[in-house]
Scaffold this motif. Structure first.
Motif, PDB file in Angstrom:
ATOM      1  N   HIS A 110       0.789  -1.173  -0.044  1.00  0.00           N
ATOM      2  CA  HIS A 110       0.111   0.090  -0.034  1.00  0.00           C
ATOM      3  C   HIS A 110       0.840   1.329   0.050  1.00  0.00           C
ATOM      4  O   HIS A 110       1.847   1.461   0.824  1.00  0.00           O
ATOM      5  N   ARG A 111       0.684   2.374  -0.621  1.00  0.00           N
ATOM      6  CA  ARG A 111       0.990   3.685  -0.717  1.00  0.00           C
ATOM      7  C   ARG A 111      -0.400   4.593  -0.943  1.00  0.00           C
ATOM      8  O   ARG A 111      -1.078   4.315  -1.656  1.00  0.00           O
ATOM      9  N   ASP A 112       0.110   5.586  -0.149  1.00  0.00           N
ATOM     10  CA  ASP A 112      -1.164   6.637  -0.110  1.00  0.00           C
ATOM     11  C   ASP A 112      -1.191   7.378  -1.289  1.00  0.00           C
ATOM     12  O   ASP A 112      -2.195   7.699  -2.059  1.00  0.00           O
ATOM     13  N   TYR A 113       0.023   7.719  -1.912  1.00  0.00           N
ATOM     14  CA  TYR A 113       0.253   8.783  -2.989  1.00  0.00           C
ATOM     15  C   TYR A 113       1.102   8.042  -3.869  1.00  0.00           C
ATOM     16  O   TYR A 113       2.301   7.805  -3.539  1.00  0.00           O
ATOM     17  N   PHE A 114       0.932   8.073  -5.360  1.00  0.00           N
ATOM     18  CA  PHE A 114       1.781   7.985  -6.236  1.00  0.00           C
ATOM     19  C   PHE A 114       2.153   9.086  -7.280  1.00  0.00           C
ATOM     20  O   PHE A 114       0.916   9.524  -7.561  1.00  0.00           O
ATOM     21  N   VAL A 115       3.159   9.598  -7.093  1.00  0.00           N
ATOM     22  CA  VAL A 115       3.235  11.162  -7.736  1.00  0.00           C
ATOM     23  C   VAL A 115       4.369  10.940  -8.753  1.00  0.00           C
ATOM     24  O   VAL A 115       5.318  10.508  -8.494  1.00  0.00           O
ATOM     25  N   PHE A 116       4.148  11.437 -10.028  1.00  0.00           N
ATOM     26  CA  PHE A 116       4.957  11.296 -11.107  1.00  0.00           C
ATOM     27  C   PHE A 116       4.745  12.679 -12.259  1.00  0.00           C
ATOM     28  O   PHE A 116       3.892  13.344 -11.893  1.00  0.00           O
ATOM     29  N   GLN A 162      -8.211   8.479  -8.509  1.00  0.00           N
ATOM     30  CA  GLN A 162      -8.460   7.522  -7.556  1.00  0.00           C
ATOM     31  C   GLN A 162      -8.141   6.086  -7.782  1.00  0.00           C
ATOM     32  O   GLN A 162      -8.743   5.623  -8.515  1.00  0.00           O
ATOM     33  N   LEU A 163      -6.968   5.577  -7.189  1.00  0.00           N
ATOM     34  CA  LEU A 163      -6.828   4.357  -7.489  1.00  0.00           C
ATOM     35  C   LEU A 163      -7.657   3.201  -6.624  1.00  0.00           C
ATOM     36  O   LEU A 163      -8.089   2.336  -7.240  1.00  0.00           O
ATOM     37  N   ASN A 164      -7.889   3.492  -5.567  1.00  0.00           N
ATOM     38  CA  ASN A 164      -8.674   2.646  -4.699  1.00  0.00           C
ATOM     39  C   ASN A 164      -9.081   3.617  -3.549  1.00  0.00           C
ATOM     40  O   ASN A 164      -9.092   4.869  -3.620  1.00  0.00           O
ATOM     41  N   GLU A 165      -9.763   3.010  -2.577  1.00  0.00           N
ATOM     42  CA  GLU A 165     -10.524   3.786  -1.470  1.00  0.00           C
ATOM     43  C   GLU A 165      -9.367   4.767  -0.698  1.00  0.00           C
ATOM     44  O   GLU A 165      -9.656   5.523   0.009  1.00  0.00           O
ATOM     45  N   SER A 166      -8.145   4.452  -0.856  1.00  0.00           N
ATOM     46  CA  SER A 166      -6.982   4.968   0.094  1.00  0.00           C
ATOM     47  C   SER A 166      -5.904   5.279  -0.620  1.00  0.00           C
ATOM     48  O   SER A 166      -4.817   5.737  -0.149  1.00  0.00           O
ATOM     49  N   SER A 167      -5.768   5.182  -1.803  1.00  0.00           N
ATOM     50  CA  SER A 167      -4.812   5.600  -2.557  1.00  0.00           C
ATOM     51  C   SER A 167      -4.960   6.347  -3.782  1.00  0.00           C
ATOM     52  O   SER A 167      -5.871   6.169  -4.708  1.00  0.00           O
TER      53      SER A 167
END
Length: 256
Positions: free
Chosen positions: A208-214, A224-229
């Motif tokens: 799990h990661r909260d944020y993917f930043v690119f 939104q990738l899922n309920e928490s990412s």
């Protein structure tokens, strides 16, 4: 990384300074330097996510001419104690110590994971950060090309070219890309067709990661990738002038 209360973390990507010419990119450089001057007031850290320059290659004793305002401002910021982190892009991946030695800026050639804890009142947030080129499925042609660009032997051959010749050749091919020169728009392909979205979802299967930043896509995206990412793409400083800011509770894309 513990972040003091009231401080923020800033993210920016894809300035492509020098494109399509040094003169044409000068107003964009001044605007970016003004942004750096502004965010340093409450920045706990600044992440530059690649393609700051449209072309950058470090010879043993030579770096590309220009960009004095940007380099000077970055030196001022790190000298004041604010950490700056740099992730190479596909246009400035030929870095070899100058940022570390002269500007005290760590340089990363691959995506990295960071955990931020703003203060005792906030839970920690995990970020997975990188430029974004060559990730995800497909784009096999670029992936093969990147292997050539990062090969030490081919870099050694390029260094044998006089800088006046090597840099001019590289700049010519770089600005042939219409997106980089600002003549074309990147277009959203739909979530199912975004390679970085697919990459992030696959990484979520591992951890799990909260944020993917690119960066790299030249499009400001907040998906939104899922309920928490979430997947965030920072856009660019050619058309959108967008940047990211994390205040310990949420990540927001803003326009300068």
């Amino acid at each position: 990384m513990e972040i003091p209360k009231g401080k923020k973390i800033y993210f920016a990507s894809d300035n492509h300074l020098g494109a399509p010419t040094y003169e044409a990119s000068r107003p964009r450089e001044k605007k970016f330097v003004a942004w750096l001057d502004e965010v340093k007031q409450d920045a706990a850290a600044i992440f530059l996510m690649g393609d700051l320059f449209d072309f950058w290659f470090e010879y043993k004793t030579v770096i590309p001419k220009g960009f004095t305002r940007t380099l000077g401002k970055l030196a001022e910021i790190t000298d004041s104690g604010i950490p700056v982190y740099f992730f190479v892009g596909n246009h400035d991946l030929w870095m070899n110590g100058y940022f570390e030695d002269e500007l005290n800026i760590p340089v990363f050639h691959k995506p990295q994971e960071f955990t931020f804890k703003m203060d005792a009142e906030h839970s920690q947030s995990t970020f997975f950060i990188g430029h974004g080129d060559g990730l995800g499925p497909d784009d096999k042609g670029y992936k093969r090309m990147k292997k050539v660009f990062t090969n030490p032997f081919f870099q050694w051959l390029f260094r044998w070219l006089h800088p006046d010749i090597g840099v001019r050749i590289a700049q010519y091919f770089s600005v042939k890309n219409k997106l980089i020169s600002g003549d074309d728009d990147a277009k959203f392909l739909g979530e199912d067709n975004e390679w970085l979205v697919a990459y992030c979802k696959r990484k979520l299967e591992e951890k799990h990661r909260d944020y993917f930043v690119f960066g790299h896509r030249h499009l400001p995206l907040d998906i939104q990738l899922n309920e928490s990412s979430k997947y965030i793409n920072l856009g660019d400083w050619i058309q959108y002038y967008t940047y990211g800011v994390f205040d310990g509770e949420s990540f927001e894309l803003k326009e300068y």
